[in-house]
Design a protein around this motif. Structure first.
Motif, PDB file in Angstrom:
ATOM      1  N   LEU A 103      15.951   9.902 -40.026  1.00  0.00           N
ATOM      2  CA  LEU A 103      16.382  10.235 -38.673  1.00  0.00           C
ATOM      3  C   LEU A 103      15.217  10.825 -37.890  1.00  0.00           C
ATOM      4  N   TYR A 104      15.214  10.574 -36.604  1.00  0.00           N
ATOM      5  CA  TYR A 104      14.181  11.136 -35.735  1.00  0.00           C
ATOM      6  C   TYR A 104      14.804  11.489 -34.393  1.00  0.00           C
ATOM      7  N   SER A 105      14.533  12.713 -33.909  1.00  0.00           N
ATOM      8  CA  SER A 105      14.892  13.047 -32.536  1.00  0.00           C
ATOM      9  C   SER A 105      13.920  14.118 -32.062  1.00  0.00           C
ATOM     10  N   GLY A 106      14.040  14.555 -30.824  1.00  0.00           N
ATOM     11  CA  GLY A 106      13.042  15.508 -30.338  1.00  0.00           C
ATOM     12  C   GLY A 106      13.501  16.283 -29.139  1.00  0.00           C
ATOM     13  N   ARG A 107      12.600  17.176 -28.732  1.00  0.00           N
ATOM     14  CA  ARG A 107      12.907  18.073 -27.624  1.00  0.00           C
ATOM     15  C   ARG A 107      11.625  18.396 -26.860  1.00  0.00           C
ATOM     16  N   GLY A 108      11.704  18.277 -25.550  1.00  0.00           N
ATOM     17  CA  GLY A 108      10.595  18.695 -24.690  1.00  0.00           C
ATOM     18  C   GLY A 108      10.842  20.123 -24.252  1.00  0.00           C
ATOM     19  N   PRO A 109      10.050  21.080 -24.753  1.00  0.00           N
ATOM     20  CA  PRO A 109      10.375  22.500 -24.560  1.00  0.00           C
ATOM     21  C   PRO A 109       9.949  23.041 -23.192  1.00  0.00           C
ATOM     22  N   ILE A 137      11.685  15.941 -36.540  1.00  0.00           N
ATOM     23  CA  ILE A 137      11.934  16.518 -35.211  1.00  0.00           C
ATOM     24  C   ILE A 137      10.595  16.620 -34.480  1.00  0.00           C
ATOM     25  N   GLN A 138      10.541  16.083 -33.257  1.00  0.00           N
ATOM     26  CA  GLN A 138       9.312  16.236 -32.476  1.00  0.00           C
ATOM     27  C   GLN A 138       9.517  17.265 -31.367  1.00  0.00           C
ATOM     28  N   ILE A 139       8.614  18.211 -31.286  1.00  0.00           N
ATOM     29  CA  ILE A 139       8.635  19.218 -30.216  1.00  0.00           C
ATOM     30  C   ILE A 139       7.420  18.937 -29.332  1.00  0.00           C
ATOM     31  N   THR A 140       7.695  18.525 -28.083  1.00  0.00           N
ATOM     32  CA  THR A 140       6.616  17.994 -27.247  1.00  0.00           C
ATOM     33  C   THR A 140       6.126  19.022 -26.228  1.00  0.00           C
ATOM     34  N   ASP A 141       5.412  20.030 -26.743  1.00  0.00           N
ATOM     35  CA  ASP A 141       4.873  21.066 -25.852  1.00  0.00           C
ATOM     36  C   ASP A 141       3.825  20.491 -24.889  1.00  0.00           C
ATOM     37  N   ASP A 142       3.181  19.391 -25.297  1.00  0.00           N
ATOM     38  CA  ASP A 142       2.205  18.720 -24.426  1.00  0.00           C
ATOM     39  C   ASP A 142       2.911  17.974 -23.286  1.00  0.00           C
ATOM     40  N   GLU A 143       3.953  17.222 -23.645  1.00  0.00           N
ATOM     41  CA  GLU A 143       4.672  16.425 -22.643  1.00  0.00           C
ATOM     42  C   GLU A 143       5.173  17.292 -21.484  1.00  0.00           C
ATOM     43  N   LYS A 144       5.799  18.412 -21.832  1.00  0.00           N
ATOM     44  CA  LYS A 144       6.386  19.224 -20.763  1.00  0.00           C
ATOM     45  C   LYS A 144       5.306  19.900 -19.927  1.00  0.00           C
ATOM     46  N   PHE A 145       4.173  20.215 -20.541  1.00  0.00           N
ATOM     47  CA  PHE A 145       3.057  20.766 -19.766  1.00  0.00           C
ATOM     48  C   PHE A 145       2.560  19.724 -18.754  1.00  0.00           C
ATOM     49  N   PHE A 186      -0.602   8.625 -21.433  1.00  0.00           N
ATOM     50  CA  PHE A 186      -0.839   8.504 -22.877  1.00  0.00           C
ATOM     51  C   PHE A 186       0.372   8.978 -23.683  1.00  0.00           C
ATOM     52  N   TYR A 187       1.138   9.906 -23.123  1.00  0.00           N
ATOM     53  CA  TYR A 187       2.148  10.611 -23.903  1.00  0.00           C
ATOM     54  C   TYR A 187       3.099   9.694 -24.683  1.00  0.00           C
ATOM     55  N   THR A 188       3.530   8.592 -24.060  1.00  0.00           N
ATOM     56  CA  THR A 188       4.540   7.767 -24.740  1.00  0.00           C
ATOM     57  C   THR A 188       4.054   7.297 -26.114  1.00  0.00           C
ATOM     58  N   LEU A 246       2.524   9.109 -28.225  1.00  0.00           N
ATOM     59  CA  LEU A 246       2.855  10.182 -29.180  1.00  0.00           C
ATOM     60  C   LEU A 246       4.340  10.207 -29.523  1.00  0.00           C
ATOM     61  N   GLN A 247       5.183   9.844 -28.561  1.00  0.00           N
ATOM     62  CA  GLN A 247       6.626   9.822 -28.865  1.00  0.00           C
ATOM     63  C   GLN A 247       6.971   8.657 -29.795  1.00  0.00           C
ATOM     64  N   SER A 248       6.151   7.621 -29.791  1.00  0.00           N
ATOM     65  CA  SER A 248       6.365   6.489 -30.708  1.00  0.00           C
ATOM     66  C   SER A 248       5.972   6.813 -32.147  1.00  0.00           C
ATOM     67  N   ASP A 259      18.732   8.536 -21.659  1.00  0.00           N
ATOM     68  CA  ASP A 259      17.559   8.652 -20.784  1.00  0.00           C
ATOM     69  C   ASP A 259      16.245   8.447 -21.531  1.00  0.00           C
ATOM     70  N   GLN A 260      16.253   8.623 -22.863  1.00  0.00           N
ATOM     71  CA  GLN A 260      15.023   8.455 -23.646  1.00  0.00           C
ATOM     72  C   GLN A 260      14.775   7.009 -24.063  1.00  0.00           C
ATOM     73  N   ASP A 261      15.728   6.133 -23.804  1.00  0.00           N
ATOM     74  CA  ASP A 261      15.602   4.743 -24.254  1.00  0.00           C
ATOM     75  C   ASP A 261      14.313   4.060 -23.774  1.00  0.00           C
ATOM     76  N   HIS A 278      11.269   5.029 -23.521  1.00  0.00           N
ATOM     77  CA  HIS A 278      10.158   5.251 -24.456  1.00  0.00           C
ATOM     78  C   HIS A 278      10.247   4.285 -25.633  1.00  0.00           C
ATOM     79  N   PHE A 279      11.466   4.141 -26.143  1.00  0.00           N
ATOM     80  CA  PHE A 279      11.604   3.384 -27.391  1.00  0.00           C
ATOM     81  C   PHE A 279      11.654   1.876 -27.162  1.00  0.00           C
ATOM     82  N   ARG A 280      11.880   1.471 -25.917  1.00  0.00           N
ATOM     83  CA  ARG A 280      11.690   0.044 -25.608  1.00  0.00           C
ATOM     84  C   ARG A 280      10.222  -0.297 -25.794  1.00  0.00           C
TER      85      ARG A 280
HETATM   86  N1  TRP Z   1      10.831  13.303 -24.491  1.00  0.00           N
HETATM   87  C1  TRP Z   1      11.853  14.156 -25.031  1.00  0.00           C
HETATM   88  C2  TRP Z   1      12.253  15.224 -24.003  1.00  0.00           C
HETATM   89  O1  TRP Z   1      11.774  15.248 -22.917  1.00  0.00           O
HETATM   90  C3  TRP Z   1      11.427  14.797 -26.317  1.00  0.00           C
HETATM   91  C4  TRP Z   1      11.374  13.832 -27.480  1.00  0.00           C
HETATM   92  C5  TRP Z   1      10.292  13.557 -28.258  1.00  0.00           C
HETATM   93  C6  TRP Z   1      12.453  13.045 -27.989  1.00  0.00           C
HETATM   94  N2  TRP Z   1      10.616  12.669 -29.221  1.00  0.00           N
HETATM   95  C7  TRP Z   1      11.920  12.324 -29.090  1.00  0.00           C
HETATM   96  C8  TRP Z   1      13.788  12.904 -27.636  1.00  0.00           C
HETATM   97  C9  TRP Z   1      12.745  11.468 -29.838  1.00  0.00           C
HETATM   98  C10 TRP Z   1      14.592  12.038 -28.372  1.00  0.00           C
HETATM   99  C11 TRP Z   1      14.067  11.313 -29.453  1.00  0.00           C
HETATM  100  O2  TRP Z   1      13.071  16.070 -24.280  1.00  0.00           O
END
Ligand code: TRP
Length: 382
Positions: A78-84, A112-120, A196-198, A200-202, A225-227, A229-231
């Motif tokens: 499983l993979y999911s994430g959060r932009g802090p 779990i990906q925590i994207t401190d770079d993305e949100k910055f 470039f960020y996308t 890293l999410q891949s 809403d995250q779809d 990126h994964f396309r």
């Molecule tokens: N981009 C997502 C956000 O803004 C964070 C994220 C990174 C994410 N990797 C993911 C979300 C994988 C869902 C699945 O919150």
């Protein structure tokens, strides 16, 4: 001429009145059918998570091969994430609730990906100190849902970059600028970090396959809403020799002020219940929340109210109805006019406060091991 859609859903913007069936069509994803839910039901030992039965998860890409593969002994992760960008609110837990339940039922690894770079890069008002601070705070909240320390791995982007970079360079070479510009709607003024960020999410989609030198399927529960990126990820996966990730999409959870999503960007703190809100703030926000109720008690008794547009019903639906019976009772009571909004709010508040108490305790406990889940080294040089 067809009517133009009066909503927007991208990773960087959600607004308007979202027609979810139409969104699935626009994105070209599949419906989460009764047949697929039955497969899930079978695999997880005879029950289904409420987020599945209540239609919060409603769309997918290539879910069947992952489930069928698992049934035939082929593991997935499983993979999911959060932009802090600030504290988590209750809707942010939707992907992680499902992941935690699946991990527990199937014993699968979670990334779990925590994207401190993305949100910055995405929010000009945030400092590095803030995104890093919230990254760690958010991680505690996520892990406190009950993830298994032995099977849970975290990519905290700025701290995990050495682990991610060997794959990021490969991904980035496959993604033309014209693709990200079209998919994310970037402008000439968009900073190059986001461009470039996308990549890293891949990377986490492929990372376990790369690390172990065999093909391991990836399942991503996430907000729809995250779809986009994964396309991008799916388009390049095979060219890199990795399986395309599968996705399970949830709807956005309506905000307490009656907006499309429980987002608090643009300074609307009362649109969401933050996990660090004190009890008084929780009370105030729920008491003031937008409902599907009528303007007078008499009218509501006579005509009933509309759960589907109600932000309080959204709370029951995503987390706070402890059983299907309770969920049906609230929904039917609302529709018939038997349950008035004030009473409904009191009932949900009891459960919200109870959850906050339990969550605060669980959160303290994960602090001792949370940082040990952060992956910092690449498994290979190349
Ligand atoms: N981009 C997502 C956000 O803004 C964070 C994220 C990174 C994410 N990797 C993911 C979300 C994988 C869902 C699945 O919150």
């Amino acid at each position: 001429m067809p009517e133009p859609d009066d909503f927007v859903v991208t990773p960087y913007e959600v607004r308007g009145h979202i027609d979810y069936a139409r969104l699935r069509e626009l994105f070209g994803t599949q419906e989460l059918s009764a047949e697929l839910l039955a497969k899930f039901h079978h695999l997880t030992g005879g029950d289904l998570h409420p987020l599945l039965t209540r239609g919060v998860y409603y769309s997918h890409r290539d879910l069947a091969p992952v489930l069928d593969g698992f049934a035939n002994g082929k593991p997935f992760f499983l993979y999911s994430g959060r932009g802090p960008s600030g504290p988590l609110h209750t809707s942010h837990l939707v992907p992680f609730d499902l992941c935690q339940w699946l991990q527990r039922r199937l014993g699968v690894p979670m990334y779990i990906q925590i994207t401190d770079d993305e949100k910055f890069w995405a929010r000009s008002g945030l400092t590095r100190e803030e995104t890093v601070f919230w990254g760690l705070e958010n991680l505690y909240d996520i892990l406190a849902l009950g993830f298994d320390p032995k099977r849970t791995h975290v990519f905290f982007d700025s701290r995990s970059i050495a682990a991610l970079y060997p794959l990021a360079v490969r991904v980035a070479r496959k993604v033309p600028y014209s693709t990200v510009k079209a998919v994310f709607g970037f402008e000439p003024s968009t900073n190059i970090g986001l461009v470039f960020y996308t990549a890293l999410q891949s990377v986490p989609c492929f990372w376990p396959s790369w690390a172990e030198g065999r093909s391991i399927p990836c399942l991503i529960p996430c907000g729809i809403d995250q779809d986009p990126h994964f396309r991008v990820t799916r388009d390049i996966a095979e060219g890199l020799g990795y399986p395309k990730p599968s996705l399970l999409h949830s709807q956005m959870i309506p905000g307490l002020l009656g907006e499309a999503a429980m987002s608090t960007s643009g300074d609307r703190p009362d649109n969401a219940l933050f996990l660090n809100d004190p009890p008084e703030a929780v009370d105030r926000k729920v008491r003031n929340a937008f409902t599907g109720g009528r303007s007078t008690v008499e009218e509501q008794r006579r005509l009933g109210a509309t759960p589907e547009v109600c932000s309080v019903w959204g709370l029951w639906r995503t987390r706070f109805a402890e059983s299907e019976e309770k969920f049906r009772e609230v929904t039917a009571g609302c529709r018939s006019g038997a349950l008035l909004c004030g009473e409904c709010k009191s009932q949900v508040l009891e459960r919200v406060h109870e959850f906050y108490r339990r969550h605060a305790e669980a959160r303290e406990k994960v602090k001792s091991w949370a940082e040990s889940t952060i992956v910092t080294a690449a498994p290979k040089a190349l």
